[in-house]
Design a protein around this motif. Structure first.
Motif, PDB file in Angstrom:
ATOM      1  N   ASP A 136       9.252 -39.484   7.971  1.00 12.07           N
ATOM      2  CA  ASP A 136      10.342 -38.840   8.717  1.00 12.07           C
ATOM      3  C   ASP A 136      11.684 -39.386   8.200  1.00 12.07           C
ATOM      4  OD1 ASP A 136      12.250 -38.072  10.553  1.00 12.07           O
ATOM      5  OD2 ASP A 136      11.074 -38.632  12.327  1.00 12.07           O
ATOM      6  N   PRO A 137      12.600 -38.514   7.753  1.00  9.08           N
ATOM      7  CA  PRO A 137      13.881 -39.014   7.229  1.00  9.08           C
ATOM      8  C   PRO A 137      14.670 -39.831   8.254  1.00  9.08           C
ATOM      9  CG  PRO A 137      13.881 -36.600   7.389  1.00  9.08           C
ATOM     10  CD  PRO A 137      12.476 -37.051   7.641  1.00  9.08           C
ATOM     11  N   HIS A 138      14.378 -39.614   9.536  1.00 10.82           N
ATOM     12  CA  HIS A 138      15.031 -40.420  10.570  1.00 10.82           C
ATOM     13  C   HIS A 138      14.515 -41.856  10.583  1.00 10.82           C
ATOM     14  CE1 HIS A 138      15.672 -36.283  11.957  1.00 10.82           C
ATOM     15  NE2 HIS A 138      16.804 -36.739  12.446  1.00 10.82           N
ATOM     16  N   LYS A 139      13.419 -42.081   9.837  1.00 10.88           N
ATOM     17  CA  LYS A 139      12.868 -43.438   9.751  1.00 10.88           C
ATOM     18  C   LYS A 139      13.235 -44.099   8.418  1.00 10.88           C
ATOM     19  CE  LYS A 139      10.356 -43.776  13.557  1.00 10.88           C
ATOM     20  NZ  LYS A 139      10.764 -44.767  14.575  1.00 10.88           N
ATOM     21  N   VAL A 140      14.120 -43.427   7.672  1.00 10.86           N
ATOM     22  CA  VAL A 140      14.499 -43.955   6.362  1.00 10.86           C
ATOM     23  C   VAL A 140      15.990 -44.269   6.368  1.00 10.86           C
ATOM     24  CG1 VAL A 140      14.678 -43.457   3.889  1.00 10.86           C
ATOM     25  CG2 VAL A 140      12.740 -42.559   5.221  1.00 10.86           C
ATOM     26  N   VAL A 141      16.334 -45.439   5.863  1.00  7.96           N
ATOM     27  CA  VAL A 141      17.759 -45.722   5.640  1.00  7.96           C
ATOM     28  C   VAL A 141      17.928 -46.172   4.199  1.00  7.96           C
ATOM     29  CG1 VAL A 141      17.504 -48.016   6.715  1.00  7.96           C
ATOM     30  CG2 VAL A 141      19.765 -47.105   6.290  1.00  7.96           C
ATOM     31  N   ILE A 142      18.853 -45.507   3.529  1.00  8.67           N
ATOM     32  CA  ILE A 142      19.171 -45.859   2.145  1.00  8.67           C
ATOM     33  C   ILE A 142      20.453 -46.675   2.163  1.00  8.67           C
ATOM     34  CG2 ILE A 142      19.916 -44.915  -0.085  1.00  8.67           C
ATOM     35  CD1 ILE A 142      17.910 -42.645   0.359  1.00  8.67           C
ATOM     36  N   VAL A 143      20.349 -47.899   1.669  1.00  9.50           N
ATOM     37  CA  VAL A 143      21.483 -48.826   1.698  1.00  9.50           C
ATOM     38  C   VAL A 143      21.982 -49.026   0.272  1.00  9.50           C
ATOM     39  CG1 VAL A 143      22.280 -51.100   2.430  1.00  9.50           C
ATOM     40  CG2 VAL A 143      20.379 -50.007   3.641  1.00  9.50           C
ATOM     41  N   SER A 144      23.252 -48.765   0.069  1.00  9.41           N
ATOM     42  CA  SER A 144      23.802 -48.930  -1.277  1.00  9.41           C
ATOM     43  C   SER A 144      25.015 -49.831  -1.215  1.00  9.41           C
ATOM     44  CB  SER A 144      24.195 -47.571  -1.850  1.00  9.41           C
ATOM     45  OG  SER A 144      25.268 -47.029  -1.114  1.00  9.41           O
ATOM     46  N   ASP A 145      25.444 -50.286  -2.395  1.00  8.63           N
ATOM     47  CA  ASP A 145      26.742 -50.967  -2.381  1.00  8.63           C
ATOM     48  C   ASP A 145      27.618 -50.419  -3.493  1.00  8.63           C
ATOM     49  OD1 ASP A 145      26.128 -52.915  -4.577  1.00  8.63           O
ATOM     50  OD2 ASP A 145      24.951 -53.978  -3.060  1.00  8.63           O
ATOM     51  N   ILE A 146      28.289 -51.290  -4.236  1.00  8.67           N
ATOM     52  CA  ILE A 146      29.379 -50.818  -5.086  1.00  8.67           C
ATOM     53  C   ILE A 146      28.919 -50.672  -6.534  1.00  8.67           C
ATOM     54  CG2 ILE A 146      31.728 -51.389  -5.884  1.00  8.67           C
ATOM     55  CD1 ILE A 146      31.501 -50.591  -2.916  1.00  8.67           C
ATOM     56  N   GLY A 147      29.588 -49.815  -7.248  1.00  9.76           N
ATOM     57  CA  GLY A 147      29.217 -49.471  -8.612  1.00  9.76           C
ATOM     58  C   GLY A 147      28.850 -47.995  -8.622  1.00  9.76           C
ATOM     59  N   CYS A 148      28.506 -47.461  -9.805  1.00  7.82           N
ATOM     60  CA  CYS A 148      28.176 -46.026  -9.862  1.00  7.82           C
ATOM     61  C   CYS A 148      27.022 -45.696  -8.910  1.00  7.82           C
ATOM     62  CB  CYS A 148      27.810 -45.631 -11.283  1.00  7.82           C
ATOM     63  SG  CYS A 148      29.190 -45.793 -12.435  1.00  7.82           S
ATOM     64  N   VAL A 149      26.076 -46.635  -8.770  1.00  6.45           N
ATOM     65  CA  VAL A 149      24.938 -46.382  -7.879  1.00  6.45           C
ATOM     66  C   VAL A 149      25.405 -46.239  -6.426  1.00  6.45           C
ATOM     67  CG1 VAL A 149      24.364 -48.822  -7.510  1.00  6.45           C
ATOM     68  CG2 VAL A 149      22.581 -47.105  -7.308  1.00  6.45           C
ATOM     69  N   GLY A 150      26.554 -46.789  -6.124  1.00  7.67           N
ATOM     70  CA  GLY A 150      27.100 -46.678  -4.766  1.00  7.67           C
ATOM     71  C   GLY A 150      27.528 -45.258  -4.419  1.00  7.67           C
ATOM     72  N   MET A 151      27.509 -44.374  -5.405  1.00  7.36           N
ATOM     73  CA  MET A 151      27.834 -42.966  -5.110  1.00  7.36           C
ATOM     74  C   MET A 151      26.590 -42.175  -4.750  1.00  7.36           C
ATOM     75  SD  MET A 151      30.777 -42.126  -7.920  1.00  7.36           S
ATOM     76  CE  MET A 151      29.663 -42.103  -9.314  1.00  7.36           C
TER      77      MET A 151
END
Lengths: 445, 380
Positions: free
Chosen positions: A46-61
């Motif tokens: 379930d997408p409500h059970k997923v959190v995608i955590v990013s930070d800085i850099g191109c991957v942060g987009m």
């Protein structure tokens, strides 16, 4: 893939409104994000059970392209945010997208999240340099490689992120490339691991690293091989996951809080009608603080207000230990002591710290001092020199001996109140020693 | 009935009683005992407490946890606050409810680990890039640690912003006999939640001074986006000037427009007094002792204890200052809050003279010192 798409309840985890990727042509980020999407589809979580955590850099987009919960934070801290999210809500699949730059500045979080074995999944987008800021070298830039900040060739050796995660205790470690056909399966496999999982995914930075180093897919594979950085699943092991282990342990202590000693019922009387300022000057490890606390609670058993300030060096078991206690029938607004009424000099270390106080004391106040230090105490105050201490007295009971003798001399708090505090607040072994010290204190005067 | 307790324990009790269920921190004198209390007690309440690998991780974990919907606390001292700085900016930008206890010790840098000071007052205010309003409460007694910690959580929830409990080594580590009846438990406020049945935008507020409704990371109805970057109401990065301006206006106004409601002071004016004393934290205790002594010996003097240091309680200050010829601001730094008092004094006619009583030798400002400053006998 293990879950056939034909029975999919969640055909897409994409945020279609975000449009197509804005990464450079040929950048590995697009491929890895597609693989992550395929992994999520295969997992059918379930997408409500997923959190995608990013930070800085191109991957942060990357996070706007996903229709899951997303969290975009500071450079290199995504693993720490993810750890907080997982610790607070272990039901979530917490997936970190981080660059090799983030693994450098946030290396401490990587090491400790792996060591803690907290159940997050870390995808390292490892393109060997800082893409967004202009192709500077990162912790994974190979020796000799040319970047914006290593024009003469990199003089530092590259960090093996997979090996670092492995030795730090990760439950699952994989290394591969953005070209790997089985990457969706590996990502899904990692995301289903209960503990800390990391995928070190090598890829091309076509804006900087590739043109600066005559580098392509085949050179990348040769480089990995020459560095001994093997591909595939590097480690799999089954440790208890932190969030689950914490809850298991917490279940054994659930219930009544153990704050403080609780309220104290007045049952004795004290004759004092004005604030009385008392200082115990002894050595660390000599139970000065706990003796001062017993004085404070004994006074509270007489209905008095009190404050206690302790001063000691940063080391705990050596050096001086000074406790200041004020007893007063009225509320004490200021807990500092500049002019003690009663001061007990118990050890040399303590004496060294109270010279200013001794100088400030006048004839209305009293200094109590052990016989061996008596000559060193210069004061206008009344000086009471204790008789030689009983041979049986241990270093840990000196403060109690001095306090009890002081109370015998001044009668400001009845000894019975002190005895009650010792009996109520100390464990039985210590209480026995201190009760004996109270008894022996009669021989000090 | 009284109990012997220190400020650290009462901060922990206040936090748990108001519903705090997450703590992450890193050991640092004189804040370590708050960490100890929280890690010992939280598991018993179903909460989670952990010792992080450093201060950056401590506040990062609290922010992550707070966005799952829990009430989170962290505690540190000056050196750790330095490391919190970047994430405090993130918490302001991302609108994270969070309470940060700062137990001030003598700085700069490592300074004096076990030495009292009040030198982080302006650091707390301006410690992040961009410069946005913050809320900081300051207990002036052991018992107030309990009540103000609860208020700090309520304000953090109401405004979705980090709130400081700005305290000092003495208030936190000194033990005192505290009357139980003065430990007031207050009703808990929780952040406004998104309606599960309507559309949700993570950063939408109808008015700039409003606060967006919250859906936690992990919410079953709404997907939410958190971001540290300049964003629109969807939580997506934007550079559109009208959106950028609106966001920055919002971050300021959501606190500044409510500053009058945030004022917490104890104004104790004495008719005919020429001098007003102002203090906060441990120094306020010495001031109150001074005033008790002056008044019982026939003198007149007014005093003001400031409990809400930020935003500056300007209305209360104007009212308290008016009518006094001389204002003495006593603080354990070189005059950090005095400049705020001077700013308010400049709006008054006649303008009272504002002088500082400052100490930076690691010792407390004493009641005798304050008494000498009332009429300038100390030379100021």
């Amino acid at each position: 893939l293990s879950a056939p798409l034909t029975i999919s309840n969640w055909p897409s985890y994409r945020n279609l409104a975000a449009g197509s990727y804005t990464f450079c042509p040929g950048c590995g980020h697009s491929a890895i994000l597609d693989h992550l999407h395929a992994a999520l589809v295969s997992m059918q979580v379930d997408p409500h059970k997923v959190v995608i955590v990013s930070d800085i850099g191109c991957v942060g987009m990357a996070d706007p392209y996903f229709a899951t919960h997303t969290f975009h934070g500071l450079h290199g801290r995504s693993i720490a945010y993810a750890s907080g999210i997982k610790a607070a809500n272990p039901d979530l699949h917490v997936i970190v997208l981080i660059g090799d730059g983030g693994c450098g500045i946030g290396g401490h979080h990587l090491i400790n999240a792996a060591r803690r074995n907290i159940g997050i999944t870390v995808l390292v987008f490892n393109n060997l340099n800082f893409g967004m800021t202009g192709g500077q070298h990162s912790v994974t830039t190979p020796y000799g490689a040319r970047t914006a900040t290593t024009r003469g060739g990199n003089l530092e050796r590259p960090l093996d992120i997979g090996a670092l995660a492995t030795v730090s205790g990760a439950a699952y470690v994989y290394r591969g490339t953005s070209f790997d056909k089985d990457l969706p399966e590996r990502i899904a496999e990692a995301a289903n691991v209960k503990g800390f999982a990391l995928l070190d995914i090598w890829e091309l930075c076509t804006a900087h690293y590739v043109p600066n180093n005559d580098y392509s897919r085949s050179e990348m594979l040769e480089l990995m091989s020459s560095l001994g950085m093997h591909t595939g699943v590097l480690r799999r092991r089954d440790y208890p996951e932190w969030s689950a282990a914490y809850r298991e342990q917490a279940a054994t202590v659930a219930g009544q809080l153990a704050f403080g000693a609780g309220p104290i019922t007045p049952m004795f009387e004290s004759p004092i009608s004005a604030p009385t300022r008392i200082v115990l000057a002894g050595a660390a490890g000599g139970k000065v603080k706990s003796t001062a606390s017993l004085l404070a609670t004994a006074a509270m058993r007489c209905g008095l207000c009190c404050t206690q300030r302790d001063d000691y060096p940063v080391t705990v078991m050596s050096g001086y230990s000074i406790s200041e206690v004020i007893l007063s029938p009225a509320e004490i607004l200021y807990a500092g002591i500049e002019h003690p009424d009663l001061l007990a000099v118990i050890t040399q270390e303590g004496l060294g710290q109270v010279q200013l106080l001794l100088a400030a004391m006048d004839e209305s106040s009293t200094v109590y001092v052990v016989p061996e230090l008596a000559d060193q105490v210069q004061t206008r105050a009344r000086k009471v020199i204790f008789k030689p201490l009983p041979k049986k007295a241990s270093r840990k009971t000196l403060a109690m001996l001095a306090l009890a003798a002081m109370l015998r001399d001044t009668q400001i708090v009845p000894l019975a109140a002190l005895v009650e505090s010792i009996r109520t607040e100390q464990n039985s072994a210590i209480a026995a020693e201190q009760l004996r010290a109270v008894e022996l204190s009669k021989d000090l005067l | 009935m009284r109990e012997l307790v220190d400020g650290a324990e009462l901060i922990a009790r206040g936090a748990i009683d108001i519903g705090c269920s997450f703590f992450a921190g890193y050991p640092i004198t004189p804040a370590s005992t708050i960490l100890d209390h929280m890690l010992r007690e939280l598991p018993k309440t179903g909460g989670v407490g952990l010792e992080a690998e450093d201060e950056i991780a401590s506040i990062s974990m609290c922010i992550g946890a707070a966005m799952t919907g829990v009430k989170a606390l962290t505690a540190t001292s000056g050196p750790g606050l330095s490391l919190y700085s970047e994430n405090i900016g993130l918490a302001i930008m991302g609108e994270v409810p969070l309470v940060i206890v700062v137990v001030m010790r003598l700085g700069p840098a490592t300074g004096g680990a076990t030495t009292v000071a009040q030198g982080d007052v302006q650091f707390a205010r301006w410690g992040t890039s961009g410069g946005y309003p913050i809320i900081a409460l300051c207990p002036a007694s052991t018992a107030e640690c309990y009540t103000l910690t609860q208020h700090a959580f309520n304000l953090a929830e109401r405004f979705r912003t980090p709130v400081f409990l700005l305290t000092d080594k003495e208030i936190v580590m000194m033990r005192a006999s505290v009357e139980r009846a003065t430990l007031h438990r207050i009703a808990a406020v929780s952040r406004a939640r998104a309606d599960p049945s309507t559309d949700f935008l993570p950063y939408y507020e109808a008015q700039p001074a409003g606060v967006p409704v919250f859906a936690p990371v992990g919410d079953a109805q709404h997907l939410t986006r958190f971001t540290t970057s300049t964003h629109d109401e969807r939580g997506l990065i934007t550079r559109k000037p009208d959106r950028v301006a609106r966001l920055n206006q919002h971050l300021s106004e959501k606190i500044e427009a409510h500053s009058a409601e945030l004022e917490m002071v104890r104004n104790d004016r004495q008719d005919g007094a020429r001098t007003l004393l102002i203090a906060y934290g441990v120094t306020a205790g010495a001031m109150q002792e001074t005033v008790r002594h002056v008044r019982t010996t026939g003198g007149t003097v007014s005093q003001l204890v400031v409990h809400s240091l930020w935003p500056v309680p300007e209305q209360a200050l104007r009212g308290a200052l008016a009518g006094h010829k001389r204002v003495v601001v006593a603080e354990l730094n070189s005059g950090q809050y005095r400049q705020e008092i001077e700013r308010v004094a400049n709006t008054l006619n006649p303008r009272p003279q504002v002088v500082g009583l400052n100490r930076l030798d690691g010792e407390l400002i004493t009641p005798e010192q304050i008494e000498r400053a009332i009429d300038g006998r100390d030379g100021n």
